[in-house]
Design a protein around this motif. Structure first.
Motif, mmCIF file in Angstrom:
data_model
loop_
_atom_site.group_PDB
_atom_site.id
_atom_site.type_symbol
_atom_site.label_atom_id
_atom_site.label_comp_id
_atom_site.label_asym_id
_atom_site.label_seq_id
_atom_site.Cartn_x
_atom_site.Cartn_y
_atom_site.Cartn_z
ATOM 1 N N LEU A 269 8.592 13.214 4.889
ATOM 2 C CA LEU A 269 8.469 11.865 4.324
ATOM 3 C C LEU A 269 9.210 10.837 5.179
ATOM 4 O O LEU A 269 8.680 9.761 5.469
ATOM 5 C CB LEU A 269 9.003 11.846 2.884
ATOM 6 C CG LEU A 269 8.910 10.501 2.186
ATOM 7 C CD1 LEU A 269 7.455 10.109 1.966
ATOM 8 C CD2 LEU A 269 9.657 10.512 0.865
ATOM 9 N N ILE A 270 10.440 11.183 5.595
ATOM 10 C CA ILE A 270 11.212 10.188 6.343
ATOM 11 C C ILE A 270 10.756 10.076 7.793
ATOM 12 O O ILE A 270 11.244 9.235 8.533
ATOM 13 C CB ILE A 270 12.733 10.457 6.290
ATOM 14 C CG1 ILE A 270 13.069 11.806 6.911
ATOM 15 C CG2 ILE A 270 13.256 10.354 4.881
ATOM 16 C CD1 ILE A 270 14.557 12.099 6.914
ATOM 17 N N PHE B 216 1.883 6.397 -6.961
ATOM 18 C CA PHE B 216 0.782 7.276 -7.391
ATOM 19 C C PHE B 216 1.181 8.748 -7.227
ATOM 20 O O PHE B 216 1.001 9.564 -8.133
ATOM 21 C CB PHE B 216 -0.459 6.961 -6.552
ATOM 22 C CG PHE B 216 -1.636 7.839 -6.856
ATOM 23 C CD1 PHE B 216 -2.242 7.805 -8.105
ATOM 24 C CD2 PHE B 216 -2.139 8.704 -5.899
ATOM 25 C CE1 PHE B 216 -3.328 8.621 -8.395
ATOM 26 C CE2 PHE B 216 -3.224 9.523 -6.174
ATOM 27 C CZ PHE B 216 -3.817 9.479 -7.431
ATOM 28 N N LYS B 217 1.754 9.055 -6.072
ATOM 29 C CA LYS B 217 2.183 10.434 -5.811
ATOM 30 C C LYS B 217 3.216 10.884 -6.832
ATOM 31 O O LYS B 217 3.156 11.982 -7.372
ATOM 32 C CB LYS B 217 2.775 10.516 -4.404
ATOM 33 C CG LYS B 217 3.184 11.882 -3.981
ATOM 34 C CD LYS B 217 4.527 11.898 -3.286
ATOM 35 C CE LYS B 217 5.672 11.815 -4.246
ATOM 36 N NZ LYS B 217 6.966 12.113 -3.718
ATOM 37 N N ALA C 110 1.179 3.965 -2.942
ATOM 38 C CA ALA C 110 0.913 5.379 -2.642
ATOM 39 C C ALA C 110 2.056 6.235 -3.174
ATOM 40 O O ALA C 110 1.845 7.289 -3.774
ATOM 41 C CB ALA C 110 0.747 5.577 -1.139
ATOM 42 N N MET C 111 3.273 5.753 -2.968
ATOM 43 C CA MET C 111 4.442 6.488 -3.457
ATOM 44 C C MET C 111 4.436 6.554 -4.983
ATOM 45 O O MET C 111 4.681 7.604 -5.577
ATOM 46 C CB MET C 111 5.710 5.792 -2.940
ATOM 47 C CG MET C 111 7.008 6.417 -3.363
ATOM 48 S SD MET C 111 7.094 8.184 -3.071
ATOM 49 C CE MET C 111 7.905 8.258 -1.507
ATOM 50 N N THR D 192 7.744 9.253 8.392
ATOM 51 C CA THR D 192 6.644 8.287 8.305
ATOM 52 C C THR D 192 7.215 6.867 8.282
ATOM 53 O O THR D 192 8.423 6.693 8.111
ATOM 54 C CB THR D 192 5.816 8.495 7.024
ATOM 55 O OG1 THR D 192 6.580 8.058 5.918
ATOM 56 C CG2 THR D 192 5.433 9.951 6.844
ATOM 57 N N PRO D 193 6.370 5.855 8.423
ATOM 58 C CA PRO D 193 6.897 4.474 8.474
ATOM 59 C C PRO D 193 7.345 3.911 7.126
ATOM 60 O O PRO D 193 7.789 2.780 7.072
ATOM 61 C CB PRO D 193 5.695 3.657 8.985
ATOM 62 C CG PRO D 193 4.697 4.645 9.473
ATOM 63 C CD PRO D 193 4.943 5.899 8.734
ATOM 64 N N ILE D 194 7.251 4.650 6.035
ATOM 65 C CA ILE D 194 7.640 4.096 4.728
ATOM 66 C C ILE D 194 9.107 3.663 4.777
ATOM 67 O O ILE D 194 9.936 4.340 5.394
ATOM 68 C CB ILE D 194 7.395 5.123 3.595
ATOM 69 C CG1 ILE D 194 7.469 4.439 2.231
ATOM 70 C CG2 ILE D 194 8.392 6.283 3.659
ATOM 71 C CD1 ILE D 194 6.927 5.270 1.098
ATOM 72 N N ARG E 89 0.819 -1.209 0.000
ATOM 73 C CA ARG E 89 0.000 0.000 0.000
ATOM 74 C C ARG E 89 0.857 1.265 0.000
ATOM 75 O O ARG E 89 0.599 2.211 -0.732
ATOM 76 C CB ARG E 89 -0.863 -0.024 1.263
ATOM 77 C CG ARG E 89 -2.293 0.307 0.954
ATOM 78 C CD ARG E 89 -3.109 0.114 2.166
ATOM 79 N NE ARG E 89 -3.860 1.322 2.396
ATOM 80 C CZ ARG E 89 -4.666 1.486 3.437
ATOM 81 N NH1 ARG E 89 -4.780 0.521 4.321
ATOM 82 N NH2 ARG E 89 -5.337 2.583 3.576
ATOM 83 N N ARG E 90 1.890 1.242 0.842
ATOM 84 C CA ARG E 90 2.788 2.409 0.889
ATOM 85 C C ARG E 90 3.529 2.562 -0.429
ATOM 86 O O ARG E 90 3.717 3.668 -0.930
ATOM 87 C CB ARG E 90 3.775 2.241 2.046
ATOM 88 C CG ARG E 90 3.116 2.327 3.415
ATOM 89 C CD ARG E 90 4.132 2.526 4.509
ATOM 90 N NE ARG E 90 5.032 1.400 4.647
ATOM 91 C CZ ARG E 90 5.110 0.644 5.747
ATOM 92 N NH1 ARG E 90 4.345 0.921 6.791
ATOM 93 N NH2 ARG E 90 5.941 -0.357 5.804
#
Ligand SMILES: Nc1ncnc2c1ncn2[C@@H]1O[C@H](COP(=O)(O)OP(=O)(O)O)[C@@H](O)[C@H]1O
Ligand SMILES: [Mg+2]
Lengths: 313, 377
Positions: free
Chosen positions: B217-218, B11-12, B8-9, B220-222, B4-5
């Motif tokens: 961004l960093i 797509f962004k 999402a990346m 977050t848990p990505i 999912r992450r």
């Protein structure tokens, strides 16, 4: 999860240097769950550096940070699951719309679609941004950008919210919206750490750490910080505050002088004894009939009193 | 890894490329323009190579040879020379870059033995042009040989086998018409993909640093791997679309014969894209400004790709140390592969050597790229 009243954040001996610059020097503090903890200090005091280490995006040189039982240095990625961080510089994508930014951060934190919908609806309406969903973030005003930052930070359910000067350059209406959301969060048990250069904002925090030169000089509730201020505070309305300040600085019994708009705040060792003396002094310097009255100190007075005149202006 | 992450990346990133005029121009316009400029401009297809003729015999047979050169369309006779030194003079003045010398006893030797030497002299200042002109000359001579042999056979019907042995084999294979465009255009495709791909991904991480979005961004848990894969997916799609476009232009516009299979083309192109995008990404991780990253990417891809990939300068004519260097130039493998697929119809099995080179390269780049990005300020 920490029980209510227990420390949600524990910081101990935290240090960070950039080359010769010691940005943060062995600071330590505990923050209880549901507190709004304020980091206050002038530019370069080390607020951002501290925030970055709390957010696990900057590696400390020394010291320990435990957030909700997780050792941040050892397991930064685990800590990030329960953190939300809003950097001082706007950190969202200006070429994405309001909804797209929200969607992106919701996905990164694994928020379900229905939860995203209901949360963004509620947060956007509290932030007064409902009608701007399709607007590119880059085309929002400064205040709206900061509120969008808060919305994105709150799209998942963080246990700890880190805000680095969130309201700097934000209009008063947006600031009010912003604080309304923060108070709501505190009610629901979220622990908030924010840094600020605004003294009125500092006053709303449950506890404050006064940061100067990378070190915490004092850390207490706003009211106790005020009590700990040495001496008594007098307010004198003045047509020429600068001239009056120059007349007062360094005189016997005067511990400090601070300009507060059209008034001058004078801190003296003993109010009863010094008020008549000051009347006479001001007469002599061309300020006849000055009204000198004791006043309640604000955080700014406390700040200057505790940190010394060096950071007054 | 969390899908999912990652998505999402992706797509962004797609939205950002779509809204960034500069990235769009690189993704869409650069291949078009370069295909036109390189496909036509750098085409080494030389028509009417200026030719000097020193016909010492001036017989029917010798004139027939000269006519063959002219009627091939590849040469045009600028000068007819009457002295040996005239060749040098004409070449120095740039009036011709090739000369043929037909000896005095040409027709006699030919009649007697069925073969006679013709000397060809080339101005090798420009090695490429010389190579191509030499190829043309060989083609012309081969045709002449065939004709002469046929004649000779019918005249000496008693000994056909002897002539069969002395006939000269045309030494040019796979590009029978010697059209240099067939050779160049697949190389051009490789060069374009290498440039465009690295340009695009060189911006991807540096953009986050430059615009101040990296810090949030960093936080977050990505994971670093999700950032890398999520960011590379959209560029991979763009790279494959660009490849499809360029290869289609090569086949349908420049009429390069395509003898291989689309599947082989797809697999090898995908592999090449992985290398190209990975290199741009590595640069982007290292350099935190978009301009700096894209310039480094240009430098790192442009020079080796144009000079050492063998797309214009033949690798086997390079000095040994430089030839060794070309093994580190990833487009050389893809240039080799593309030419083989196009002109020889090679399949994956035939291409094992360059495929191995490219695969090792891809593995190394991905390994480095996956480790390069750290979620730290
Ligand atoms: N990345 C960095 N590199 C070098 N020096 C830095 C860096 N970040 C902060 N500093 C220095 O550390 C000190 C504290 O900075 P900072 O934490 O940004 O303070 P504040 O947020 O309170 O204004 C300053 O002197 C600043 O110049
Ligand atoms: Mg700061």
């Amino acid at each position: 999860m920490a029980a209510p009243g227990e420390a949600a954040i524990r910081v101990h001996g935290l240090s960070k240097s950039f080359g010769q610059v010691q940005a943060v020097r062995a600071i330590g503090f505990d923050v209880s769950q549901g507190e709004i903890f304020g980091l206050v200090g002038p530019d370069g005091a080390g607020k951002t550096t501290t925030m970055r280490m709390l957010a696990a995006v900057l590696q400390p040189d020394e010291g320990e940070i435990v957030i909700d039982g997780v050792d941040v240095a050892a397991e930064p990625e685990l800590a990030k699951l329960h953190l939300s961080y809003m950097p001082q510089r706007f950190g969202l994508y200006e070429d994405l719309t309001v909804s797209e930014n929200i969607f992106f951060y919701a996905e990164l934190f694994g928020v379900s679609r229905s939860e995203r919908m209901s949360r963004s609806e509620r947060l956007l309406s509290a932030a007064g941004l409902l009608s701007f969903r399709r607007r590119l973030a880059g085309q929002l005003s400064g205040g709206m950008k900061q509120k969008l930052g808060l919305v994105c930070a709150l799209i998942h359910t963080p246990k700890v919210l880190l805000l680095d000067e969130p309201t700097t350059g934000v209009d008063p209406v947006s600031r009010r919206d912003f604080w309304a959301i923060l108070y709501d969060l505190r009610e629901s048990g979220v622990t908030i750490v924010l840094s600020t250069a605004y003294m009125d904002e500092a006053e709303r925090c449950s506890r404050l750490a006064l940061l100067h030169g990378g070190a915490i000089r004092h850390c207490d509730t706003p009211s106790r910080l005020k009590e700990s201020m040495p001496g008594a505070l007098l307010a004198i309305p003045a047509a020429d505050p600068r001239g009056m300040r120059d007349a007062l600085v360094g005189k016997p019994g005067v511990l400090g002088v601070l300009l507060m708009g059209d008034r001058v705040h004078v801190r003296v060792d003993d109010a009863a004894k010094r008020i008549p003396e000051l009347h006479a002094l001001l007469e002599g310097h061309g300020f006849p009939g000055a009204v000198i009255e004791p006043t309640e100190p604000g955080i700014e007075d406390v700040f200057v009193a505790l940190l010394g005149q060096g950071s007054a202006s | 890894m969390n899908l999912r992450r990652l998505l999402a990346m992706a797509f962004k990133e797609t939205l950002q490329v779509w809204r960034d005029p500069r990235s769009l121009a690189v993704a869409l316009l650069m291949p078009l323009m370069q295909m036109a400029i390189l496909g036509y401009g750098v085409s080494l297809d030389i028509k009417h190579v200026p030719l000097c003729v020193y016909d010492q015999e001036n017989s029917q047979a010798s004139r027939a040879i000269v006519d063959r050169f002219v009627s091939s369309g590849w040469f045009s006779v600028g000068h007819v020379i009457s002295r040996e030194s005239g060749i040098r003079y004409a070449m120095d003045r740039g009036e011709c870059i090739a000369a043929i010398v037909i000896p005095v006893n040409f027709s006699r030797t030919l009649a007697a033995s069925g073969s006679a030497p013709v000397q060809a002299i080339f101005d090798a200042t420009d090695v490429n042009t010389t190579n191509i002109a030499l190829g043309y000359a060989q083609g012309v001579v081969a045709q002449a040989n065939a004709a002469v042999a046929a004649q000779w056979n019918s005249a000496h019907a008693a000994q056909p086998s002897l002539v069969g042995q002395t006939e000269i084999e045309p030494s040019v294979w796979f590009n029978e018409t010697l059209d240099s465009r067939y050779f160049i255009v697949p190389g051009v495709v490789a060069v374009i993909l290498a440039l465009v791909g690295a340009q695009l991904t060189s911006l991807t991480i540096s953009r986050e640093w430059e615009r101040g979005t990296m810090e949030q961004l960093i936080s977050t848990p990505i994971t670093a791997l999700e950032v890398m894969l999520g960011k590379l997916i959209p560029y991979f799609v763009i790279g494959m679309a660009d490849a499809t476009f360029c290869l289609a232009v090569a086949i349908f516009w420049f009429s390069v014969p395509f003898r291989g299979s689309v599947g082989t083309l797809f697999v090898t192109t995908a592999l090449f894209n992985v290398v190209v995008l990975g290199i741009g990404y590595l640069i982007s991780v290292r350099i935190r400004s978009q301009l700096g990253a894209s310039q480094v990417a240009l430098l790192v891809t442009m020079l080796p790709t144009t000079l050492l990939s063998g797309y214009t300068f033949p690798i086997d004519q390079m000095p040994a140390p430089i030839r060794a260097l070309t093994f580190f130039v990833y487009p050389r493998y893809y240039v080799t592969i593309l030419r083989a697929i196009f002109l020889k119809g090679s399949g994956l099995a035939d291409l094992w050597a360059p495929l191995l080179g490219l695969s090792l390269y891809a593995a190394a780049i991905i390994w480095l790229a996956a480790r390069a990005f750290r979620k730290r300020l």
